[in-house]
Design an enzyme around this catalytic site. Structure first.
Site, short mmCIF file in Angstrom:
data_model
loop_
_atom_site.label_atom_id
_atom_site.label_comp_id
_atom_site.label_asym_id
_atom_site.label_seq_id
_atom_site.Cartn_x
_atom_site.Cartn_y
_atom_site.Cartn_z
N ARG A 1 7.14 15.47 -3.97
CA ARG A 1 6.16 15.73 -2.92
C ARG A 1 6.73 16.69 -1.86
O ARG A 1 5.99 17.14 -0.98
CB ARG A 1 5.74 14.42 -2.27
CG ARG A 1 5.29 13.37 -3.26
CD ARG A 1 4.72 12.14 -2.60
NE ARG A 1 3.32 12.34 -2.26
CZ ARG A 1 2.56 11.40 -1.70
NH1 ARG A 1 3.06 10.23 -1.39
NH2 ARG A 1 1.29 11.66 -1.42
N LYS B 1 -0.15 -9.35 5.42
CA LYS B 1 0.54 -9.27 4.14
C LYS B 1 1.04 -10.65 3.74
O LYS B 1 1.57 -11.39 4.56
CB LYS B 1 1.73 -8.31 4.22
CG LYS B 1 1.39 -6.86 3.99
CD LYS B 1 2.66 -6.03 3.97
CE LYS B 1 2.36 -4.56 3.71
NZ LYS B 1 3.59 -3.74 3.71
N GLU C 1 7.49 12.66 3.05
CA GLU C 1 8.62 13.25 2.33
C GLU C 1 8.87 14.69 2.72
O GLU C 1 10.03 15.12 2.81
CB GLU C 1 8.36 13.16 0.82
CG GLU C 1 8.32 11.75 0.27
CD GLU C 1 6.94 11.11 0.33
OE1 GLU C 1 6.78 9.99 -0.17
OE2 GLU C 1 6.01 11.73 0.92
#
Length: 621
Positions: free
Chosen positions: A397, A284, A369
């Site tokens: 979700r 990243k 979630e």
């Protein structure tokens, strides 16, 4: 914008992947360098997502070089990493409009480009979508390839494993690329992995493997021994046993910044039928030192100086997220039973300080979630006091868990719901447009909407002390700038507050809409009520207002359908109250990205929009 310079001679020649595929392979590293530099300077000007895109430059180049996009389907998970993809697919010159009103979306969007095979924003959907596309291709007799790119973080979600389980069993002809940007490969391991990956993806190994299966399957003992031996050997050198068990042929890990190796691998994998998984390792923030050192900080950024990484502007005002963070730490100090839960959003939801001060009571479940909510339910069953910090759209979700596991059992779980209402540059996939509607219909729920920072703190305390599930829903960004009372006091449940006494018209404002309501009231000489509670609604206040005013106007930053205003309508109808009511809120359409103030104005939820709507409605009375 960087386009004005002559720094990108090769990149400027690529306006379509077909042009990319005309390049000599030796030119691709230079193209990747120019693409990365252009990305850096572009995001520095506009703000947006940076670290993820910097890490996928070479992978993006290789994918479009090898696959015949858009006929071959390329599906990106979440979409934070797709800025290089956008630049190679005809949108380079439009990067100056990234995440701005009527400009480019920060995520893949089917209506924006034919190269965006699937619209995303939430994580862990790519494998399911790719499986559907692959199955559809087979049913239609079309010979096209399907590739899903998913990060190691997104792979933590149950949906990703559900998709892997089904796709492997269905033998869908698809490639899943696991973009692993958390682990690193040492030079020795990297060389061995590269050699093995090339070997395992080659035609000779593939044919030998399949041919051996056919021969040995007629000799069960030998076949079982060979199968176990193969799994054991592969398990020792590559972490692919899990994916093999799910029905995927596993290849890798390989260096995701090594373009020649990527191209060799992808070309080999195109020739292998069935479900395949390629494990690539990337970094990243690659190529930009500040992002390499702190990729989280540069995940999503405002405009910044590309030379130093410092923000060009900053605000010292506390955000609602900051208010939650302070309250959580204070409440944890007072109650050892408090547990803070986040589904992989520690920074965004304001749990950094809490995670450092109370690490034993901090739980990050990953992008899961559903698990977060049911985990909270389990904690509550044992007398703990869980606080679930979650974005409004991410709570969507876990809707079944909210109903089935928390509300039906009337468990003490507090939901701190961030990003309620419009979120500006992130657009429709992240806008909290529906939470008041989908929570209001659930029995046992207490729902509160703070209109300022102090009220947010007091509501969090109120919800924490409440018996049963409670939700405090607050907007993104800073509030009114008022001084917050550090003491905590429970509010009277279901009690609204009269802010301004006027005549004929009463504005019933929920949460963030109090400010524009007050501005409009000055022009209209209207009463203003800070409703504070969506459930239970203040029935006594509504009855009194209906008897003393000619028009009640509900105002909320939520879908007008089934929202807080509907609660007012339902009560008035049940009581036979005939005073006229006007409901203002978000219209029945998805709201695209842009500056939040502009979007609210488009929806008629600013001062002028409220006045126009009331004047138009009053003419019909």
């Amino acid at each position: 914008m960087p386009e004005s310079s002559d720094k990108y001679p090769l990149l400027k020649t690529i306006n379509d992947p077909a042009e990319l595929r005309l390049l000599n392979q030796k030119q691709l590293p230079e193209l990747a360098d120019q693409l990365r530099d252009y990305l850096l300077h572009s995001v520095a000007n506009t703000g947006g997502h940076l670290s993820a895109g910097l890490g996928t430059v070479e992978l993006t180049v290789a994918l479009h070089y090898v696959y015949n996009t858009p006929d071959d389907r390329l599906i990106w998970d979440v979409g934070h990493q797709t800025y290089p993809h956008k630049m190679l697919t005809g949108r380079r010159e439009a990067m100056a409009s990234m995440r701005q009103y009527k400009g480019l979306s920060g995520f893949p969007k089917r209506t924006e480009s034919r190269y965006d095979s699937f619209g995303v924003g939430h994580s862990s959907t790519s494998i399911s979508a790719a499986a559907g596309m692959s199955i559809a291709s087979a049913l239609k007799g079309e010979k096209r390839k399907t590739v899903a790119v998913i990060g190691d973080g997104a792979m933590t979600a149950g949906m990703a494993f559900e998709a892997l389980n089904h796709a492997g069993d269905s033998k869908a002809d698809m490639l899943v690329i696991l973009n692993d940007n958390e682990m690193s490969i040492s030079p020795n391991v990297g060389g061995l992995s590269k050699h093995l990956a090339k070997l395992l993806s080659g035609k000779f190994y593939s044919n030998m493997r399949e041919g051996s299966k056919k021969v040995m399957q007629v000799m069960p003992p030998v076949w079982e021994f060979a199968k176990r031996a193969e799994e054991h050997m592969k398990g020792m050198v590559v972490p692919g046993t899990l994916f093999e068990e799910l029905g995927f042929q596993y290849f890798g890990p390989i260096d995701g910044h090594d373009i020649p190796t990527l191209i060799t691998m992808l070309n080999n994998l195109k020739k292998i039928e069935g479900p395949k998984l390629l494990h690539v390792v990337t970094q990243k923030g690659k190529g930009f030192a500040p992002a390499e050192e702190d990729p989280g900080k540069f995940h999503g950024v405002p405009a910044f100086d590309p030379a130093t990484g410092s923000k060009l502007s900053s605000s010292s005002a506390k955000t609602y997220t900051d208010i939650f963070s302070d309250w959580l730490c204070d409440m944890a100090a007072a109650d050892k039973n408090l547990v803070g839960i986040t589904p992989a959003m520690r920074e965004g939801s304001g749990l950094v300080a809490f995670s450092k001060q109370y690490p034993e009571r901090y739980i990050d479940v990953g992008i899961a979630e559903q698990h977060a909510v049911t985990l909270a339910a389990g904690l509550a069953c044992e007398g703990m006091k869980p606080v679930v910090a979650i974005y409004s759209t991410f709570l969507q979700r876990a809707y079944d868990q909210l109903i089935h596991d928390v509300a039906i059992q009337n468990l003490d779980v507090l939901f701190a719901i961030d990003r309620g209402g419009l979120v500006g540059a992130d657009g429709a996939t992240h806008a909290g447009s529906f939470d008041l509607s989908f929570m209001r219909c659930i029995p046992n729920m207490l729902i509160m909407t703070p209109s300022d920072e102090d009220q947010c703190r007091q509501m969090l305390f109120t919800g924490y002390q409440h018996t049963g599930p409670a939700a405090v829903r607050y907007p993104r960004g800073s509030g009114t700038g008022i001084t917050v009372n550090n003491t905590m006091q429970s509010l009277e449940i279901g009690k609204a507050k009269l802010i301004k006494q006027g005549q004929k018209i009463a504005l019933l404002a929920f949460g963030s809409m109090l400010k524009p309501a007050l501005q409009a009231a000055e022009v209209l000489n209207a009463s203003v009520i800070d409703m504070r509670f969506v459930k239970p609604i203040d029935e006594a206040m509504i009855t009194e207002l209906a008897s003393s005013h000619k028009l009640l106007v509900t105002i909320e930053e939520n879908a007008v359908m089934a929202g807080a205003g509907s609660a007012v309508n339902e009560y008035m109808t049940s009581q036979g109250l005939t005073t006229a009511v006007l409901n203002l809120g978000l219209p029945d359409r998805f709201i695209d990205h842009g500056d939040t103030a502009t979007l609210l104005s488009d929806c008629g939820l600013d001062k002028d929009g409220i006045i126009r709507a009331i004047e138009s409605h009053s003419g019909k009375l």
